[in-house]
Structures are given as structure tokens and as C-alpha cells.
Write an enzyme that holds these catalytic residues in place. Structure first.
Site, PDB file in Angstrom:
ATOM      1  N   SER A 175       0.772  -1.137   0.162  1.00  0.00           N
ATOM      2  CA  SER A 175       0.023   0.070   0.066  1.00  0.00           C
ATOM      3  C   SER A 175       0.806   1.291  -0.033  1.00  0.00           C
ATOM      4  CB  SER A 175      -0.929   0.033   1.227  1.00  0.00           C
ATOM      5  OG  SER A 175      -1.479   1.434   1.395  1.00  0.00           O
ATOM      6  N   TYR A 226      -2.461  -0.909   9.979  1.00  0.00           N
ATOM      7  CA  TYR A 226      -2.477  -0.925   8.510  1.00  0.00           C
ATOM      8  C   TYR A 226      -1.212  -0.777   7.994  1.00  0.00           C
ATOM      9  CZ  TYR A 226      -3.936  -1.117   3.811  1.00  0.00           C
ATOM     10  OH  TYR A 226      -4.201  -1.706   2.491  1.00  0.00           O
TER      11      TYR A 226
HETATM   12  P1  NAD Z   1     -10.698  -6.876  -0.447  1.00  0.00           P
HETATM   13  O1  NAD Z   1     -11.270  -6.808   1.131  1.00  0.00           O
HETATM   14  O2  NAD Z   1     -12.118  -6.750  -1.296  1.00  0.00           O
HETATM   15  O3  NAD Z   1     -10.083  -8.131  -0.608  1.00  0.00           O
HETATM   16  C1  NAD Z   1      -9.130  -8.863   0.559  1.00  0.00           C
HETATM   17  C2  NAD Z   1      -9.450 -10.246   0.148  1.00  0.00           C
HETATM   18  O4  NAD Z   1      -8.338 -10.826   1.297  1.00  0.00           O
HETATM   19  C3  NAD Z   1     -10.689 -10.629   0.723  1.00  0.00           C
HETATM   20  O5  NAD Z   1     -11.377 -11.584  -0.189  1.00  0.00           O
HETATM   21  C4  NAD Z   1     -10.548 -11.614   2.021  1.00  0.00           C
HETATM   22  O6  NAD Z   1     -11.407 -12.559   2.193  1.00  0.00           O
HETATM   23  C5  NAD Z   1      -9.202 -11.993   1.955  1.00  0.00           C
HETATM   24  N1  NAD Z   1      -8.416 -12.281   2.970  1.00  0.00           N
HETATM   25  C6  NAD Z   1      -8.326 -11.549   4.060  1.00  0.00           C
HETATM   26  N2  NAD Z   1      -7.557 -12.090   5.047  1.00  0.00           N
HETATM   27  C7  NAD Z   1      -7.324 -13.467   4.616  1.00  0.00           C
HETATM   28  C8  NAD Z   1      -6.696 -14.598   5.086  1.00  0.00           C
HETATM   29  N3  NAD Z   1      -6.154 -14.633   6.592  1.00  0.00           N
HETATM   30  N4  NAD Z   1      -6.347 -15.636   4.411  1.00  0.00           N
HETATM   31  C9  NAD Z   1      -6.781 -15.523   3.036  1.00  0.00           C
HETATM   32  N5  NAD Z   1      -7.425 -14.513   2.516  1.00  0.00           N
HETATM   33  C10 NAD Z   1      -7.645 -13.466   3.354  1.00  0.00           C
HETATM   34  O7  NAD Z   1      -9.740  -5.723  -0.370  1.00  0.00           O
HETATM   35  P2  NAD Z   1      -8.931  -5.291  -1.719  1.00  0.00           P
HETATM   36  O8  NAD Z   1      -8.945  -3.777  -1.663  1.00  0.00           O
HETATM   37  O9  NAD Z   1      -9.250  -5.922  -2.794  1.00  0.00           O
HETATM   38  O10 NAD Z   1      -7.483  -5.521  -1.172  1.00  0.00           O
HETATM   39  C11 NAD Z   1      -6.618  -6.183  -1.719  1.00  0.00           C
HETATM   40  C12 NAD Z   1      -4.857  -5.879  -1.304  1.00  0.00           C
HETATM   41  O11 NAD Z   1      -4.675  -4.451  -1.705  1.00  0.00           O
HETATM   42  C13 NAD Z   1      -4.989  -5.922   0.229  1.00  0.00           C
HETATM   43  O12 NAD Z   1      -3.733  -6.468   0.655  1.00  0.00           O
HETATM   44  C14 NAD Z   1      -5.004  -4.651   0.491  1.00  0.00           C
HETATM   45  O13 NAD Z   1      -4.454  -4.072   2.000  1.00  0.00           O
HETATM   46  C15 NAD Z   1      -4.449  -3.937  -0.662  1.00  0.00           C
HETATM   47  N6  NAD Z   1      -4.707  -2.594  -0.863  1.00  0.00           N
HETATM   48  C16 NAD Z   1      -6.016  -1.949  -1.126  1.00  0.00           C
HETATM   49  C17 NAD Z   1      -6.307  -0.535  -1.260  1.00  0.00           C
HETATM   50  C18 NAD Z   1      -7.798  -0.209  -1.534  1.00  0.00           C
HETATM   51  O14 NAD Z   1      -7.882   1.067  -1.394  1.00  0.00           O
HETATM   52  N7  NAD Z   1      -8.577  -1.175  -1.843  1.00  0.00           N
HETATM   53  C19 NAD Z   1      -5.334   0.221  -1.133  1.00  0.00           C
HETATM   54  C20 NAD Z   1      -3.890  -0.127  -0.954  1.00  0.00           C
HETATM   55  C21 NAD Z   1      -3.726  -1.487  -0.895  1.00  0.00           C
END
Ligand code: NAD
Length: 255
Positions: free
Chosen positions: A139, A152
Site C-alpha cells: 500500500s 495497517y
Molecule cells: P478486499 O477486502 O476486497 O479483498 C481482500 C481479500 O483478502 C478478501 O477476499 C478476504 O477474504 C481476503 N483475506 C483476508 N484475510 C485473509 C486470510 N487470512 N487468508 C486468506 N485470505 C484473506 O480488499 P482489496 O481492496 O481487494 O485488497 C487487496 C489488497 O490490496 C490488500 O492487501 C489491501 O491491503 C491492498 N490495498 C487495497 C487498497 C484499497 O484502497 N482497496 C489500497 C492499498 C492496498
């Protein structure tokens, strides 16, 4: 020629699903991993219906024994994993002085320890084959202070540093390890922030299009924007790129 096999964690989530879809559309076989077995099965079934080679494996990345079993099962059923994408993640918001032990542990155990478990299990096998590529979705919060994101941001900084150190250690085996650092991206995680109640959260809460404040390109990312960066770093086009952090945030933390 042997087909490329990618293992993508968080595949039932916004970014993980977009990565799974894009890689599969490019002809890669994908082992889609998530702890939400129900949503994962729905996602994989949908993608298979479109003719894409996606197989689901429900697993929790916080358990090292579950991860070992998972990688063994994936390789037994589908063959050697050539590419790993660490996209599973959780977000717990709150001022640092009010975070509970459980908030901290839950965040670090998925976002940092989960990346360690998955990378260790997969890279140990890649080393024997002297090839592979890893991308960790961290991130932009890892490098920029944000209110209510201490746990986070710390977890993402750990995942970023871990992935870069790993990249140094395995470079001589021809394995590349890179980081994609998204900014606000329109996924269930971001939409979950709508329920924000505290002042700092309220300053960013609202519809996803309201997150564009402070993003020079004037919009939040779509999951596909992040997926394209991940696919690039996995591909031979990035064959001389390793230990790199590619920020995909519309310029929010750059310049
Ligand atoms: P999301 O919540 O849509 O998806 C995250 C997925 O991870 C979910 O399907 C969840 O079930 C799975 N997950 C959580 N804990 C888990 C575990 N212990 N084992 C297996 N699966 C697990 O979120 P997203 O936005 O698609 O995020 C994807 C990645 O991108 C994450 O690492 C998040 O931190 C990062 N990210 C997201 C954003 C944003 O704005 N959406 C910004 C920066 C970084």
C-alpha cells in the site's frame, strides 16, 4: 510448452479477483486462494464460466501449516507454481492509542505474516526450479503517514521490506520479487470505510468517487488498474526488474 501457473491470494476480493481474471485472460492458469470459501467458490465458478482456467483453494494465510498444505496441494493438482501474488489483506482503522491487541494482531498476521508464510512456502519450491516471480500488494500507506492507519501502515511496511529482502536473497536463482503499492482503489475494502464514524475517518468517508480528493489524476483506481501493474511485474517484460516498489495511486503520494 509448460503452462504458467500463478497462485493469487485474496482472490475473492476486489484486487485479487481482478488479478486472477487478468492473468487467466492472458493464458495463465490460476490457483485462486482466499479464506472466504463461499465467495471464492462463486468468483472461481464465474470465471470458469467465461472459459478461464481458475481453480479455487480455500485457505487462511495466517496459518503456516495451512499454507504449507495449500502449496503442496496446489502443486500436486496443478503443477509447479511459477508466480505468486500476495493480495490477501485486512484493514482495521482507528487512532493508534485506541487500537486493541486484537486489531494489531489481526492486521499484522494477515498483511505481514501471511505474506511471509506464502512467500516462504512458494519461494522454497521456486529456488529448486531456479525461476519464479513474486508480487506483494502492499500500500502507499506503507510510506506515507495517514491518520488512523498505524496498524495497517506498519503491516504494509513490513510486507514491503520483507518482499524486497527476499528479492535480494533469491535474485541469483532468477527469482524476481516486487511490490505494488496501490492508493485508494474501488473495492469492498475501500467501500467498507463508508461506515467510518470518527472524525479522521469521516474526512475520507463517502462514495468511492469522493476519495479522489488529493489524487492528482482525479479518480480512485479501479481494481483493474492495480491488476495491470501486478501482471506487468510478473511478466517477462519486467524481466530485469526486482526489489522494486511500483506505486499505483494516481500520484497521491508522488511528485
Ligand atoms: P478486499 O477486502 O476486497 O479483498 C481482500 C481479500 O483478502 C478478501 O477476499 C478476504 O477474504 C481476503 N483475506 C483476508 N484475510 C485473509 C486470510 N487470512 N487468508 C486468506 N485470505 C484473506 O480488499 P482489496 O481492496 O481487494 O485488497 C487487496 C489488497 O490490496 C490488500 O492487501 C489491501 O491491503 C491492498 N490495498 C487495497 C487498497 C484499497 O484502497 N482497496 C489500497 C492499498 C492496498
Amino acid at each position: 510448452m509448460q503452462e504458467t501457473l500463478a497462485l493469487v491470494t485474496g482472490a475473492a476480493g476486489g484486487i485479487g479477483e481482478a488479478v486472477t481474471r487478468l492473468l487467466a485472460e492472458q493464458g495463465t492458469t490460476v490457483a485462486a486462494v482466499d479464506r472466504d470459501a463461499e465467495r471464492l467458490a462463486e468468483t472461481a465458478a464465474l470465471l470458469r464460466k467465461e472459459g478461464l482456467a481458475v481453480t479455487e483453494f480455500a485457505a487462511d494465510v495466517t496459518s503456516s501449516s495451512a499454507v504449507e498444505r495449500l502449496v503442496e496441494e496446489v502443486e500436486t493438482r496443478l503443477g509447479p507454481v511459477h508466480q505468486l501474488v500476495n493480495a490477501a489483506g485486512v484493514l482495521r482503522l482507528g487512532p493508534a492509542h485506541t487500537l486493541t491487541d486484537e486489531d494489531w494482531t489481526a492486521t499484522l498476521s494477515v498483511n505481514a505474516t501471511g505474506v511471509f508464510h506464502m512467500s516462504r512456502a512458494v519461494v522454497a519450491r521456486m529456488i529448486r526450479r531456479r525461476a519464479g516471480a513474486v508480487v506483494t500488494v502492499a500500500s502507499n500507506a506503507a510510506g506515507t503517514a495517514r491518520a488512523e492507519m498505524a496498524a495497517y501502515a506498519a503491516s504494509k511496511a513490513a510486507a514491503t521490506a520483507f518482499t524486497k529482502c527476499l528479492g535480494l536473497e533469491v535474485a541469483s536463482y532468477g527469482i524476481r520479487c516486487n511490490v505494488v503499492a496501490p492508493g485508494s482503489t474501488d473495492t469492498p475494502m475501500l467501500r467498507g470505510m463508508h461506515t467510518a464514524e470518527t472524525a479522521a475517518q469521516a474526512s475520507v468517508a463517502g462514495r468511492p468517487d469522493q476519495y479522489r480528493v488529493g489524487i492528482p489524476l482525479g479518480k480512485v483506481a479501479l481494481p483493474e488498474d492495480v491488476a495491470r501493474a501486478v501482471a506487468f511485474l510478473l511478466s517477462d517484460d519486467a524481466g530485469h526488474i526486482t526489489m522494486h516498489e511500483l506505486t499505483v495511486d494516481g500520484g497521491a503520494t508522488l511528485g
